[in-house]
Write an enzyme that holds these catalytic residues in place. Structure first.
Site, mmCIF file in Angstrom:
data_model
loop_
_atom_site.group_PDB
_atom_site.id
_atom_site.type_symbol
_atom_site.label_atom_id
_atom_site.label_comp_id
_atom_site.label_asym_id
_atom_site.label_seq_id
_atom_site.Cartn_x
_atom_site.Cartn_y
_atom_site.Cartn_z
ATOM 1 N N GLU A 32 7.877 -9.645 -5.040
ATOM 2 C CA GLU A 32 6.443 -9.419 -5.307
ATOM 3 C C GLU A 32 6.330 -8.107 -6.066
ATOM 4 O O GLU A 32 6.663 -7.043 -5.523
ATOM 5 C CB GLU A 32 5.621 -9.369 -4.014
ATOM 6 C CG GLU A 32 5.469 -10.720 -3.358
ATOM 7 C CD GLU A 32 4.510 -10.724 -2.174
ATOM 8 O OE1 GLU A 32 3.529 -9.943 -2.181
ATOM 9 O OE2 GLU A 32 4.762 -11.505 -1.234
ATOM 10 N N GLU A 52 7.061 -10.054 4.558
ATOM 11 C CA GLU A 52 6.426 -8.809 5.024
ATOM 12 C C GLU A 52 6.355 -8.796 6.552
ATOM 13 O O GLU A 52 5.272 -8.685 7.143
ATOM 14 C CB GLU A 52 5.056 -8.602 4.355
ATOM 15 C CG GLU A 52 5.190 -8.452 2.846
ATOM 16 C CD GLU A 52 3.950 -7.945 2.116
ATOM 17 O OE1 GLU A 52 2.867 -7.879 2.716
ATOM 18 O OE2 GLU A 52 4.075 -7.623 0.915
HETATM 19 O O1 AHR Z 1 0.461 -11.290 -3.350
HETATM 20 C C1 AHR Z 1 -0.551 -11.094 -2.427
HETATM 21 C C2 AHR Z 1 -0.033 -10.634 -1.068
HETATM 22 O O2 AHR Z 1 0.537 -9.367 -1.194
HETATM 23 C C3 AHR Z 1 1.050 -11.458 -0.460
HETATM 24 O O3 AHR Z 1 0.570 -12.567 0.221
HETATM 25 C C4 AHR Z 1 1.696 -10.500 0.497
HETATM 26 O O4 AHR Z 1 3.045 -10.778 0.730
HETATM 27 C C5 AHR Z 1 1.477 -9.162 -0.165
HETATM 28 O O5 AHR Z 1 0.989 -8.224 0.720
#
Ligand code: AHR
Length: 508
Positions: free
Chosen positions: A312, A189
């Protein structure tokens, strides 16, 4: 459990779904790593959830919880991403090697402001992967460390025995042979917690970090920090500037019942039907995101060399009342099971580009497979979906044409039925059917093009309430049950899907 009895459910005439499974025109392979997991240094995701240390009273294998190892092995976890997440861009790998007692502590600034003692580091991560038989995905720190730090970590992990000073240091720490790093994340991110960067700057950095990270032990696929949701400009810039130097682009998308306000996402349990409906509508947007990001990638990479790695994904609700809000603990219900199945069906439709994914997260965090509380562990409805979909790992996707009735609730109108089908590595065909309508059973007629079947058996996940879930006291409320409500004859498969259900049918 709602069981498999359909007798009590009325079905309005003419409102069924029809589908054709195109066994005559098989699609791409669904890579096993699409069923990957994410384990971050966050709350009890690792400490307490996976790692309890050798001296714990909780039964463990060299510090890893035995119950968690057994449960994760049973669903054939193919890959685990570590150490973050946002944690990764503040992680310094040297803090997590050497004698545990000598490792420096620090504050986990992203997640709850708690102490991180670095008891779980590089050796412990690879030990976990060896026990699970899973491939590795290590996320490097791009946001707050120079490229040399990433290069040296890769050297430490992968250089041949005694070939470099770092390989010798690895051996002194107990591991002579190099490990394999299957995926290296170039930051996480980078548009947000990884450094608040513009896409063009992040892409330049990606080229730089990717160049100097050299595996000494076979191919290491480099995954660039990609877009969130519909940030198509990010994909365009990353592919244009760094596309030739990466093997994958990460996509992050979290499903929230209430979008807009991250401080008010909606509860995990006890929600109204309206939030069931918005959760389903929002999660179905994954299809649109994959289609549009893939189209941009196709422009720069028509041969589809670069994968879209959805590393994710999952639900994100308000934290469990009374828990540390920085630990992202939430219960997991039948709603999550349906969300998981819908997403897996979507990934199967995009198997040509989506060749790796990681649900967030593996244990105790967000849409977890497992929840633990001291010595107790419970398998969530999402865990059971991953169990049901095991035949999808490494299988050939079979295209499906579908006409579905609609599910309506307030302003939400979405197709009620979702289908995917595969031919597994042994040649057997499996069909996954999801009915997201929480109120209505739906008849489904499936034509099997290019194949004949004479027998069908199945399993189902459903429940009496929309938020049916497993607790430590009642761990088996939502578990797969045999499903005998399907018939097959030649090329015609028929069934009626109970409301809010996930059904997997195995054909012979
Ligand atoms: O999964 C939780 C968080 O969500 C992670 O650390 C991040 O990459 C995302 O914003």
């Amino acid at each position: 459990m709602g069981g498999t009895s359909l007798a009590a459910q009325t079905v309005p005439a003419g409102e069924g779904a029809t589908a054709t499974v195109r066994a005559d025109t098989p699609g791409p392979r669904i890579e096993r790593d699409v069923f990957g997991q994410f384990a971050e240094h966050l709350g009890h995701g690792i400490y307490g959830g996976i790692w309890v240390g050798r001296n714990s009273k909780i039964p463990n294998d060299a510090g890893y919880r035995r119950d968690v190892l057994a449960a994760m092995k049973a669903i054939d976890v193919p890959m685990v991403r570590w150490p973050g997440g946002c944690f990764a861009d503040e992680y310094h790998w040297r803090d997590g090697i050497g004698p545990a007692k000598a490792r420096p502590g620090k504050i986990n600034t992203n997640w709850g402001g708690v102490n991180e003692d670095n008891g779980f580091g590089t050796h412990e991560y690879f030990g976990l992967m060896e026990r699970l038989g899973a491939s590795t995905y290590v996320s490097a720190n791009v946001g707050s460390a120079p490229p040399a730090e990433t290069a040296q970590w890769v050297d430490y992990m992968t250089s041949a025995t005694d070939s470099t000073a770092l390989a010798k240091e690895r051996a002194r720490n107990g591991r002579a042979a190099p490990w394999k790093v299957r995926y290296l994340g170039i930051g996480n991110e980078l548009w947000g917690c990884g450094g608040n960067m513009r896409a063009e700057y992040a892409a330049d950095l990606t080229n730089r970090y990717a160049l100097f990270a050299k595996s000494g032990n076979g191919p290491m696929l480099k995954i660039a920090s990609g877009p969130s949701d519909s940030n198509y400009e990010w994909t365009e810039a990353m592919m244009r500037i760094a596309g030739k130097n990466i093997d994958g682009l990460a996509l992050h998308y979290y499903t929230r019942p209430r979008e807009g306000d991250w401080n008010n996402k909606g509860p995990a349990l006890g929600f109204p039907e309206r939030e069931w409906a918005t959760t389903m509508a929002h999660t179905l947007r994954m299809e649109e995101f994959l289609t549009k990001h893939s189209a941009i990638m196709d422009k720069h990479d028509p041969a589809k060399r670069v994968m879209l790695a959805v590393d994710e994904w999952g639900t994100w609700y308000d934290p469990t009342p009374g828990s540390n809000p920085g630990f992202l603990e939430q219960q997991n219900s039948l709603r999550d099971a349906v969300v998981a199945a819908l997403n897996i069906n979507i990934f199967a439709r995009h198997a040509d580009r989506v060749r790796m994914a990681a649900i967030a997260q593996m244990v105790n965090v967000l849409q977890a497979m497992l929840l633990t509380d001291g010595p107790r562990m419970v398998k969530t409805p999402t865990y059971w979906v991953f169990d049901l979909y095991k035949p999808w790992q490494g299988a050939t996707a079979l295209p499906v044409d579908l006409t579905s009735p609609w599910y309506h609730k307030d302003e939400v109108a979405i197709p009620a039925v979702s289908v995917s089908a595969v031919r597994d590595t042994a040649g057997q065909v499996h069909v996954a059917l999801v009915n997201l309508d929480p109120n209505r059973a739906i008849p489904v007629s499936v034509s099997l093009a290019g194949m004949q079947a004479g027998q069908v058996s199945g399993r189902i996940i459903t429940g009496t309430g929309m938020d049916a879930h497993n607790s430590f006291d009642r761990p088996d409320t939502v578990t797969p049950q045999p499903f005998a409500g399907a018939q097959v004859s030649g090329g015609a498969l028929t069934t009626t899907l109970p409301a809010k259900s996930v059904v997997i049918l195995d054909l012979r």
